[in-house]
Design a protein around this motif. Structure first.
Motif, PDB file in Angstrom:
ATOM      1  N   TYR A  10       0.810  -1.222   0.000  1.00  0.00           N
ATOM      2  CA  TYR A  10       0.000   0.000   0.000  1.00  0.00           C
ATOM      3  C   TYR A  10       0.844   1.273   0.000  1.00  0.00           C
ATOM      4  CZ  TYR A  10      -4.814  -1.568  -0.118  1.00  0.00           C
ATOM      5  OH  TYR A  10      -6.025  -2.059  -0.548  1.00  0.00           O
ATOM      6  N   GLU A  11       2.163   1.104   0.169  1.00  0.00           N
ATOM      7  CA  GLU A  11       3.015   2.299   0.096  1.00  0.00           C
ATOM      8  C   GLU A  11       3.371   2.665  -1.342  1.00  0.00           C
ATOM      9  OE1 GLU A  11       6.211   1.519   2.788  1.00  0.00           O
ATOM     10  OE2 GLU A  11       4.896   1.759   4.532  1.00  0.00           O
ATOM     11  N   LYS A  12       3.128   1.750  -2.261  1.00  0.00           N
ATOM     12  CA  LYS A  12       3.404   2.025  -3.675  1.00  0.00           C
ATOM     13  C   LYS A  12       2.517   3.167  -4.183  1.00  0.00           C
ATOM     14  CE  LYS A  12       4.216  -1.021  -6.808  1.00  0.00           C
ATOM     15  NZ  LYS A  12       4.203  -2.177  -7.751  1.00  0.00           N
ATOM     16  N   PRO A  13       3.106   4.102  -4.942  1.00  0.00           N
ATOM     17  CA  PRO A  13       2.285   5.228  -5.409  1.00  0.00           C
ATOM     18  C   PRO A  13       1.186   4.809  -6.398  1.00  0.00           C
ATOM     19  CG  PRO A  13       4.526   5.355  -6.310  1.00  0.00           C
ATOM     20  CD  PRO A  13       4.520   4.230  -5.342  1.00  0.00           C
ATOM     21  N   ILE A  14       1.458   3.822  -7.226  1.00  0.00           N
ATOM     22  CA  ILE A  14       0.453   3.385  -8.198  1.00  0.00           C
ATOM     23  C   ILE A  14       0.276   1.872  -8.116  1.00  0.00           C
ATOM     24  CG2 ILE A  14      -0.114   3.208 -10.672  1.00  0.00           C
ATOM     25  CD1 ILE A  14       1.412   5.857 -11.030  1.00  0.00           C
ATOM     26  N   PHE A  15      -0.988   1.413  -8.217  1.00  0.00           N
ATOM     27  CA  PHE A  15      -1.285  -0.017  -8.215  1.00  0.00           C
ATOM     28  C   PHE A  15      -1.406  -0.525  -9.643  1.00  0.00           C
ATOM     29  CE2 PHE A  15      -3.395  -1.722  -4.103  1.00  0.00           C
ATOM     30  CZ  PHE A  15      -2.253  -1.412  -3.401  1.00  0.00           C
TER      31      PHE A  15
END
Lengths: 336, 336
Positions: free
Chosen positions: B270-275
């Protein structure tokens, strides 16, 4: 002036206590939300630390309490209604988009627009919570429900006025009648309700309350026109604003609308995309030529006359009448 | 299902008539403003031409009327309250920022955000106008004022929930308890008030009404959790949404919050800027591993149990109880 100061001293602490009681009685269970509501009322700073500065002259609730007194009632019974109109006034200020108020950044400036809309909705609800407490002051259930209905109609008028004000921004042919209809809603309906609610609680008579409604509404219209005149011809040393601000901002105020309906030269001028300093001067000169200021002054006088006529017809208590007159004088002394 | 259809037929026309009566009784004197209020209710098109399409399932007012019936009262007396909750629901939809609703562009999409806020405020006021008409249906003044107070507290809860929902967007450590507190306000308080108002008008007893409040509130929480489960594991052929939409949108729903509190891998994800597509799949797989779905189902069941327990304690009329059960079944059949 002394009379008025006495009345203010009399009312202000009780009003503030009532507002605090209402807001504190609401169970928020969410401290950072509570701060957003205490902040615009001048009770805390943005971080929640106590703050004490009056953020407004409380003209509306004072007018309401004076009308209760004038109509023969006990002003203390009307405190829930007075708190209610002040909270409602704050609701409309919170949802307004000015960046500062009384020298402090506004709610939306601090917490963003979505939070301001939501905090405004909560303040709106608090104004109803305040009003519903009338029964706790011994006001009958019948009168409390009547007061609620008066309040509802007033808020609806407020939104209608706000709608017209927004529409006028892009409407080219706003008539003087439309303008009066707009300010009747946007700035005067609340004053009308102050008169009506105050007198309803004070007298128990809807007929008497209707006269006070008329008084407040026309007083409000007169005051807005007064403000319109100051916005163009006001003495900058008194108003604290630069001269002709309303011309610079191209506000469609009453003198301007009168001018636009009479002067094709002014119309051409207002078609320019940007106003320079000399355009502002020229606009004022054109308004002077067609005597727009005198026209507006006449209108102000006419509405004030209606206001006072309605008030006199209601046969107010002499003592309260003196204070009401002092309040009106105070409102209108920021003079030309 | 047939029972429910009968109840709907029974109530819907009367409800629509009541809503129209309230809105038409409001004197707008400004046709283009009126259009902005009739449009979201599905009565006109953007240009004011008549339009007839139900813009919503009217679940809230139907629930309210069923509770009046269940509590032993005459549902027709409760019509002003039913109209009121539906108008309030529309207020919150108007001030919401979705671009479309029921296949039509929303008010702000058509007229801009400032007009939407103002039209929302007017709709808010209309909900109070509707409620204040209870006395015209023979509801006592005492009960009418009690209903007003219930309504006030509910709206305040709604704004508190909305506040939390906005805060959670940027808050990293939202707990499950905080989440339940948020949905109690944002989506369940209104259902709680439907139960409470309906039963208050139906029984005249605040104690009975409190049981129905508990019923509605817990039903609302269960329903939101149900929706949260569908948002991740819903059958796309039934929900009409693509699978795991809530993961793609990074909605902090109950299963996700449960997952974030148990899985460091999910936290990193969930820390990733884009999924990307495979991140969504991975997130669902992680949630499956820690049995987040089963956890949410248990929670849903527990709240539903509380809801039904409160309802049974109130000893509802058997006929109305059958219809209420059918309504609940209908709400929860958009199933896994």
């Amino acid at each position: 002036m002394q009379l008025l100061e006495q009345a203010y001293m009399h009312f202000l602490q009780a009003l503030d206590d009532e507002m605090r009681r209402v807001v504190d009685s609401a169970s928020f269970r969410t401290p950072d939300f509570e701060v957003m509501l205490h902040y615009p009322l001048g009770w805390v700073d943005t971080d929640g630390t106590p703050f004490h500065e009056t953020t407004g002259k409380r003209i509306r609730p004072i007018l309401l309490l004076l009308c209760t007194d004038a109509a023969g009632g006990d002003w203390q019974q009307a405190l829930p209604a007075a708190a209610s109109v002040e909270l409602l006034h704050n609701f409309s200020l919170i949802q307004d988009d000015s960046p500062t108020r009384h020298g402090r950044p506004t709610v939306w400036k601090v917490w963003g627009r979505n939070n301001a809309i939501n905090a405004g909705d909560a303040m709106f609800t608090l104004s109803y919570i305040a009003l519903s407490d009338l029964t706790a002051r011994g006001v009958s259930e019948t009168l409390t429900i009547q007061a609620w209905r008066v309040f509802n109609q007033m808020v609806l008028e407020l939104t209608r006025g706000q709608h017209l004000d927004m529409r006028f921004e892009t409407q080219n042919d706003v008539s003087v009648d439309e303008y009066v209809s707009m300010i009747s809603g946007k700035t005067s309906a609340l004053l009308g309700a102050c008169g009506q609610l105050g007198a309803l609680i004070g007298s128990g008579s809807p007929a008497t309350a209707a006269l006070y409604a008329d008084f407040g509404l026309n007083l409000g219209i007169a005051f807005q026109i007064h403000d319109d005149i100051l916005g163009i011809w006001g003495d900058t040393s008194i108003t604290g604003k630069s001269a002709a601000t309303d011309i610079t901002a191209r506000k469609k105020s009453l003198p301007v609308l009168y001018g636009l309906s009479r002067s094709s030269e002014l119309n051409s001028l207002y078609e320019k995309p940007i106003f320079e300093e000399r355009d502002v001067e020229k606009a004022v000169a054109l308004l002077d030529t067609i005597r727009a200021r005198e026209y507006a002054q006449q209108q102000e006088k006419a509405y004030m006359h209606r206001a006072l006529h309605a008030l006199e017809s209601a046969e107010p208590r002499p003592e309260a009448m003196k204070t009401l007159t002092a309040l009106i004088d105070f409102l209108f002394t920021r003079m030309y």
